[in-house]
Write a protein that holds these residues in place. Structure first.
Motif, PDB file in Angstrom:
ATOM      1  N   ARG A 192       0.862  -1.192   0.000  1.00 29.01           N
ATOM      2  CA  ARG A 192       0.000   0.000   0.000  1.00 29.01           C
ATOM      3  C   ARG A 192       0.890   1.230   0.000  1.00 29.01           C
ATOM      4  O   ARG A 192       1.819   1.345   0.790  1.00 29.01           O
ATOM      5  N   PHE A 193       0.612   2.158  -0.932  1.00 30.46           N
ATOM      6  CA  PHE A 193       1.364   3.406  -1.028  1.00 30.46           C
ATOM      7  C   PHE A 193       0.466   4.570  -0.605  1.00 30.46           C
ATOM      8  O   PHE A 193      -0.681   4.684  -1.064  1.00 30.46           O
ATOM      9  N   LEU A 194       0.997   5.432   0.237  1.00 33.99           N
ATOM     10  CA  LEU A 194       0.316   6.676   0.617  1.00 33.99           C
ATOM     11  C   LEU A 194       1.208   7.832   0.182  1.00 33.99           C
ATOM     12  O   LEU A 194       2.324   7.994   0.692  1.00 33.99           O
ATOM     13  N   PHE A 195       0.732   8.627  -0.777  1.00 38.26           N
ATOM     14  CA  PHE A 195       1.522   9.718  -1.345  1.00 38.26           C
ATOM     15  C   PHE A 195       1.101  11.035  -0.690  1.00 38.26           C
ATOM     16  O   PHE A 195      -0.002  11.534  -0.925  1.00 38.26           O
ATOM     17  N   THR A 196       1.998  11.583   0.086  1.00 38.42           N
ATOM     18  CA  THR A 196       1.646  12.728   0.938  1.00 38.42           C
ATOM     19  C   THR A 196       1.526  14.035   0.177  1.00 38.42           C
ATOM     20  O   THR A 196       0.986  15.010   0.720  1.00 38.42           O
ATOM     21  N   ASP A 197       2.023  14.108  -1.058  1.00 39.44           N
ATOM     22  CA  ASP A 197       1.991  15.372  -1.803  1.00 39.44           C
ATOM     23  C   ASP A 197       0.938  15.375  -2.904  1.00 39.44           C
ATOM     24  O   ASP A 197       0.964  16.246  -3.778  1.00 39.44           O
ATOM     25  N   GLN A 198       0.019  14.413  -2.863  1.00 37.55           N
ATOM     26  CA  GLN A 198      -0.987  14.298  -3.907  1.00 37.55           C
ATOM     27  C   GLN A 198      -2.376  14.645  -3.385  1.00 37.55           C
ATOM     28  O   GLN A 198      -2.629  14.568  -2.177  1.00 37.55           O
ATOM     29  N   PRO A 199      -3.309  15.022  -4.283  1.00 37.51           N
ATOM     30  CA  PRO A 199      -4.687  15.297  -3.850  1.00 37.51           C
ATOM     31  C   PRO A 199      -5.336  14.024  -3.324  1.00 37.51           C
ATOM     32  O   PRO A 199      -4.875  12.906  -3.620  1.00 37.51           O
ATOM     33  N   PRO A 200      -6.403  14.163  -2.534  1.00 38.11           N
ATOM     34  CA  PRO A 200      -7.024  12.998  -1.879  1.00 38.11           C
ATOM     35  C   PRO A 200      -7.370  11.845  -2.826  1.00 38.11           C
ATOM     36  O   PRO A 200      -7.202  10.684  -2.463  1.00 38.11           O
ATOM     37  N   THR A 201      -7.810  12.165  -4.043  1.00 39.24           N
ATOM     38  CA  THR A 201      -8.219  11.106  -4.962  1.00 39.24           C
ATOM     39  C   THR A 201      -7.050  10.294  -5.505  1.00 39.24           C
ATOM     40  O   THR A 201      -7.242   9.206  -6.052  1.00 39.24           O
ATOM     41  N   GLN A 202      -5.823  10.808  -5.368  1.00 40.85           N
ATOM     42  CA  GLN A 202      -4.646  10.100  -5.864  1.00 40.85           C
ATOM     43  C   GLN A 202      -3.650   9.778  -4.756  1.00 40.85           C
ATOM     44  O   GLN A 202      -2.525   9.399  -5.036  1.00 40.85           O
ATOM     45  N   ARG A 203      -4.104   9.883  -3.528  1.00 39.47           N
ATOM     46  CA  ARG A 203      -3.171   9.758  -2.415  1.00 39.47           C
ATOM     47  C   ARG A 203      -2.863   8.302  -2.055  1.00 39.47           C
ATOM     48  O   ARG A 203      -1.759   7.988  -1.624  1.00 39.47           O
ATOM     49  N   GLU A 204      -3.817   7.395  -2.248  1.00 37.39           N
ATOM     50  CA  GLU A 204      -3.659   6.023  -1.788  1.00 37.39           C
ATOM     51  C   GLU A 204      -3.790   5.055  -2.963  1.00 37.39           C
ATOM     52  O   GLU A 204      -4.765   5.087  -3.714  1.00 37.39           O
ATOM     53  N   MET A 205      -2.794   4.184  -3.125  1.00 38.38           N
ATOM     54  CA  MET A 205      -2.802   3.188  -4.192  1.00 38.38           C
ATOM     55  C   MET A 205      -2.145   1.911  -3.693  1.00 38.38           C
ATOM     56  O   MET A 205      -1.425   1.916  -2.688  1.00 38.38           O
ATOM     57  N   TRP A 206      -2.392   0.820  -4.403  1.00 36.95           N
ATOM     58  CA  TRP A 206      -1.844  -0.466  -4.032  1.00 36.95           C
ATOM     59  C   TRP A 206      -1.153  -1.089  -5.232  1.00 36.95           C
ATOM     60  O   TRP A 206      -1.572  -0.896  -6.377  1.00 36.95           O
ATOM     61  N   VAL A 207      -0.097  -1.850  -4.969  1.00 38.93           N
ATOM     62  CA  VAL A 207       0.536  -2.657  -6.008  1.00 38.93           C
ATOM     63  C   VAL A 207       0.553  -4.105  -5.540  1.00 38.93           C
ATOM     64  O   VAL A 207       0.948  -4.399  -4.406  1.00 38.93           O
ATOM     65  N   ILE A 208       0.081  -4.986  -6.395  1.00 33.93           N
ATOM     66  CA  ILE A 208       0.151  -6.422  -6.142  1.00 33.93           C
ATOM     67  C   ILE A 208       1.346  -6.951  -6.919  1.00 33.93           C
ATOM     68  O   ILE A 208       1.314  -7.022  -8.151  1.00 33.93           O
TER      69      ILE A 208
END
Length: 221
Positions: free
Chosen positions: A135-151
């Protein structure tokens, strides 16, 4: 295609290359993308209608070929000799930007960054035998692009823009710009972790292995 009505070779080349999104489509083609879905995934933010139009225009001018897919529906898109000859042009563009332009948050789309990791720069042979969810949490991005996952999976790794509902093995918190700098080979992972720029939680062995799964420095073709 609009024409400048000038004999100048730069003007004639610009008629093909200066169209919005065209260099991105060419970059993806020269990186090995062949299907419409692969090309679309490598160009987040580009509408499928515009992608289709650009591909047919590139076929018309002889830069790519479009063939029916031999194993089912859809088509395969492949560069011609003229298309392959554009590789050094795109590399020169990238080298110029690397020297003269700073990397900003608006240039660090985390979806594209993670997609690039999973397709062009993944070192699949170093992945563990079992699936790993990060799970990636990007602190400098807007809320809609802040959280993503890589399998990460030896069979096929993928990026998820919504929670895949799987147990998370590692959690990475960082600015997208920092991950992009590391991906480009400008920043060392260990130094960023020590400085607190990149924060990783999870089993120590997986946390140490994670950065080795990226070939790094693969910015374009």
């Amino acid at each position: 295609m609009r024409t400048y009505r000038q004999y100048c070779p730069i003007a004639r080349a610009s008629q093909v290359l200066a169209e919005r999104w065209t260099p991105i489509v060419l970059r993806n083609l020269l990186s090995g993308a062949e299907t419409f879905t692969e090309l679309a995934d490598g160009a987040p933010g580009m509408s499928r209608t515009l992608l289709s139009a650009r591909l047919h225009e590139l076929e018309r001018v002889g830069v790519i070929t479009i063939e029916s897919h031999p194993r089912g529906r859809g088509h395969l898109y492949r560069p011609t000799a003229a298309g392959l000859a554009l590789r050094p042009v795109l590399v020169a563009m990238g080298d110029w930007a690397e020297e003269w332009f700073e990397l900003n948050p608006q240039d660090s789309d985390p979806g594209f960054l993670l997609h690039s990791w999973c397709t062009r720069s993944l070192v699949a042979e170093l992945l563990p035998p079992r699936r790993v969810v990060v799970r990636f949490l990007f602190t400098d991005q807007p809320p809609t692009q802040r959280e993503m996952w890589v399998i990460f999976d030896r069979a096929e790794s993928e990026v998820c823009l919504t929670d895949p509902g799987m147990e998370v093995d590692l959690a990475v918190t960082c600015p997208a710009t920092a991950l992009a700098q590391w991906h480009l080979g400008r920043l060392e992972w260990a130094r960023a972790v020590r400085a607190g720029t990149i924060h990783v939680t999870g089993p120590r062995d997986l946390a140490r292995a994670l950065p080795t799964w990226n070939r790094r420095g693969v910015w374009a073709t």
